[in-house]
Design a protein around this motif. Structure first.
Motif, PDB file in Angstrom:
ATOM      1  N   THR A 228       0.826  -1.214   0.000  1.00  5.30           N
ATOM      2  CA  THR A 228       0.000   0.000   0.000  1.00  5.30           C
ATOM      3  C   THR A 228       0.859   1.262   0.000  1.00  5.30           C
ATOM      4  O   THR A 228       0.490   2.273  -0.595  1.00  5.30           O
ATOM      5  N   GLY A 229       2.000   1.199   0.668  1.00  5.73           N
ATOM      6  CA  GLY A 229       2.877   2.364   0.755  1.00  5.73           C
ATOM      7  C   GLY A 229       3.605   2.683  -0.537  1.00  5.73           C
ATOM      8  O   GLY A 229       4.268   3.723  -0.638  1.00  5.73           O
ATOM      9  N   PHE A 230       3.511   1.790  -1.524  1.00  6.37           N
ATOM     10  CA  PHE A 230       4.158   2.019  -2.814  1.00  6.37           C
ATOM     11  C   PHE A 230       3.166   2.530  -3.871  1.00  6.37           C
ATOM     12  O   PHE A 230       3.522   2.664  -5.034  1.00  6.37           O
ATOM     13  N   TYR A 231       1.936   2.770  -3.424  1.00  5.70           N
ATOM     14  CA  TYR A 231       0.909   3.333  -4.293  1.00  5.70           C
ATOM     15  C   TYR A 231       0.503   4.702  -3.765  1.00  5.70           C
ATOM     16  O   TYR A 231       0.609   4.978  -2.564  1.00  5.70           O
ATOM     17  N   SER A 232       0.009   5.527  -4.667  1.00  4.38           N
ATOM     18  CA  SER A 232      -0.555   6.809  -4.272  1.00  4.38           C
ATOM     19  C   SER A 232      -2.077   6.788  -4.401  1.00  4.38           C
ATOM     20  O   SER A 232      -2.774   7.544  -3.741  1.00  4.38           O
ATOM     21  N   THR A 233      -2.588   5.892  -5.252  1.00  9.44           N
ATOM     22  CA  THR A 233      -4.030   5.749  -5.423  1.00  9.44           C
ATOM     23  C   THR A 233      -4.629   5.034  -4.211  1.00  9.44           C
ATOM     24  O   THR A 233      -4.211   3.918  -3.887  1.00  9.44           O
ATOM     25  N   PRO A 234      -5.589   5.645  -3.504  1.00  7.18           N
ATOM     26  CA  PRO A 234      -6.169   5.023  -2.304  1.00  7.18           C
ATOM     27  C   PRO A 234      -6.754   3.643  -2.598  1.00  7.18           C
ATOM     28  O   PRO A 234      -7.412   3.438  -3.623  1.00  7.18           O
ATOM     29  N   GLY A 235      -6.491   2.694  -1.714  1.00  3.89           N
ATOM     30  CA  GLY A 235      -7.041   1.352  -1.830  1.00  3.89           C
ATOM     31  C   GLY A 235      -6.212   0.402  -2.664  1.00  3.89           C
ATOM     32  O   GLY A 235      -6.455  -0.815  -2.651  1.00  3.89           O
ATOM     33  N   SER A 236      -5.206   0.901  -3.370  1.00  4.19           N
ATOM     34  CA  SER A 236      -4.388   0.039  -4.222  1.00  4.19           C
ATOM     35  C   SER A 236      -3.347  -0.717  -3.391  1.00  4.19           C
ATOM     36  O   SER A 236      -2.841  -0.201  -2.390  1.00  4.19           O
ATOM     37  N   GLY A 237      -3.046  -1.930  -3.835  1.00  5.78           N
ATOM     38  CA  GLY A 237      -2.022  -2.734  -3.162  1.00  5.78           C
ATOM     39  C   GLY A 237      -2.448  -3.330  -1.844  1.00  5.78           C
ATOM     40  O   GLY A 237      -1.615  -3.815  -1.074  1.00  5.78           O
ATOM     41  N   LYS A 238      -3.749  -3.344  -1.582  1.00  4.13           N
ATOM     42  CA  LYS A 238      -4.228  -3.760  -0.261  1.00  4.13           C
ATOM     43  C   LYS A 238      -3.944  -5.227   0.042  1.00  4.13           C
ATOM     44  O   LYS A 238      -3.835  -5.618   1.207  1.00  4.13           O
TER      45      LYS A 238
END
Length: 389
Positions: free
Chosen positions: A346-356
């Motif tokens: 999640t910390g490598f994305y800026s789009t909310p909810g991505s990489g969850k």
């Protein structure tokens, strides 16, 4: 200022060790490969009477050695095209503060190196993310997706090649498409090349520095941290043939005075590292990558694409929340007194909810330890209360 997904779980790892658990650190790109002997010997044999400032742009002797290294790779640069920095991190922040004004925008394919968010925050720059997807191995998104978010405030695109956190290696065709986009909209192309030496399966590394007609737009960012297994040296550089960028970047370098003298002495010696060192390192990391990717894909419910470079993978796990899982496995789980530290994606994305439901792992441990870590992960996924299959 965002917390680092790579380091924010450190208190739980420290407590796990206090509780007697062995922790396999797959969370951070700290290589266990020995630093080149020539680099270490250069430090041991230092002989000066005054530990002095150097030039703000770095010593001429070091920049000449760097020119030798990069021109061997076909970059065709001169010492005056180089600004020596305090690690790759300062190269990125100086690039942002030099080329992008407060409130302006930078486009970054995501997932991306988590600290880009932090550096943008420090520079009052707006990140505009473009999603790439695990199903395509995190290939460069279509250029049309970039054009959708370009505005009059867009000033630059950042890529990391090979990529951190995904390990994706950009092709010449993808870089050519980015070149045409940057020329069309007069954008800077920042290229973070920290993992240049880590390309696998005979694949060639291509830099924007190799592309004709892009000299005024490319700002290349680099570091000795990964190439020479010298993360603690905090020595990097910013390279561009754009004279105005170098002139402005030097003002930021002057404000922080100078890069370290001892580090530059070691960095000069590092350029003479024999090719055999990199050949052995590449062979070792290829084995580690193959081991980790194979083990991950053998676990029920897990998917991990095979990366072409760097020493990271992003894997999709059958879990409800990567942040909760990465804390749980440190805090509440062990297998035969062992556990694993990973970085929630999640910390490598800026789009909310991505990489969850994704994690990043660095294959910087030997094969035996990687196998033991995967044994732990297999059992942990069976026991985790938030499993989602």
């Amino acid at each position: 200022m965002p917390a680092s997904p790579i380091r924010k779980l450190s208190p739980f790892a420290i407590q796990a060790k206090k509780d007697g658990k062995k922790v396999y650190h797959l969370n951070i790109g700290q290589p266990d490969i020995a630093t080149p002997e020539g680099m270490l010997n250069a430090i041991k044999n230092i002989d000066f009477d005054v530990w002095a400032y150097t030039e703000s742009e770095g010593t001429l002797s070091y920049r000449i050695k760097l020119t030798e290294y990069y021109n061997k790779l076909g970059y065709n640069i001169r010492p005056e095209d180089i600004l020596v920095t305090l690690g790759g991190s300062e190269a990125i922040t100086i690039a942002m503060q030099t080329c992008v004004n407060e409130g302006d925008e930078i486009i970054i394919p995501e997932p991306f190196y988590a600290n880009y968010n932090g550096f943008a925050c420090m520079s009052n720059v707006v990140v505009k993310p473009i999603l790439s997807y695990i199903e395509t191995g995190f290939a460069l998104p279509p250029i049309a997706e970039f054009e959708k978010v370009i505005t009059d405030k867009t000033k630059a695109i950042i890529i990391c090649n090979p990529n951190n956190p995904t390990g994706y290696l950009y092709s010449k065709e993808e870089l050519q498409a980015l070149k045409e986009l940057c020329l069309k909209y007069d954008l800077f192309l920042f290229c973070d090349e920290a993992y240049r030496e880590f390309c696998y399966d005979g694949k060639d590394f291509i830099s924007p520095m190799h592309l004709d007609g892009l000299d005024e737009n490319v700002v290349m960012l680099d570091t000795v941290s990964k190439r020479y297994s010298a993360c603690g040296a905090r020595l990097g550089c910013l390279i561009t043939k754009n004279k105005e960028v170098i002139k402005s970047a030097l003002k930021f370098a002057q404000a922080r005075l100078s890069p370290g003298l001892v580090e530059q002495i070691a960095g000069s010696a590092a350029v003479d590292t024999p090719d055999s060192y990199f050949e052995a390192v590449n062979k070792e990391y290829t084995l580690r990558r193959n081991t980790l990717v194979s083990r991950l894909n053998s676990i029920e419910g897990v998917f991990c694409p095979n990366p072409g470079g760097a020493f990271y993978v992003v894997a999709k796990l059958p879990i409800d929340d990567a942040d909760k899982f990465c804390q749980w496995i440190l805090e509440s789980f062990d297998y035969q007194g062992r556990t694993v530290m990973m970085a929630p994606a999640t910390g490598f994305y800026s789009t909310p909810g991505s990489g969850k439901n994704e994690v990043r792992m660095a294959y910087v441990l030997n094969v035996n330890d990687l196998n033991a870590a995967m044994d732990c992960l297999t059992v942990a996924l069976e026991q985790y209360p938030g499993r989602t299959d």
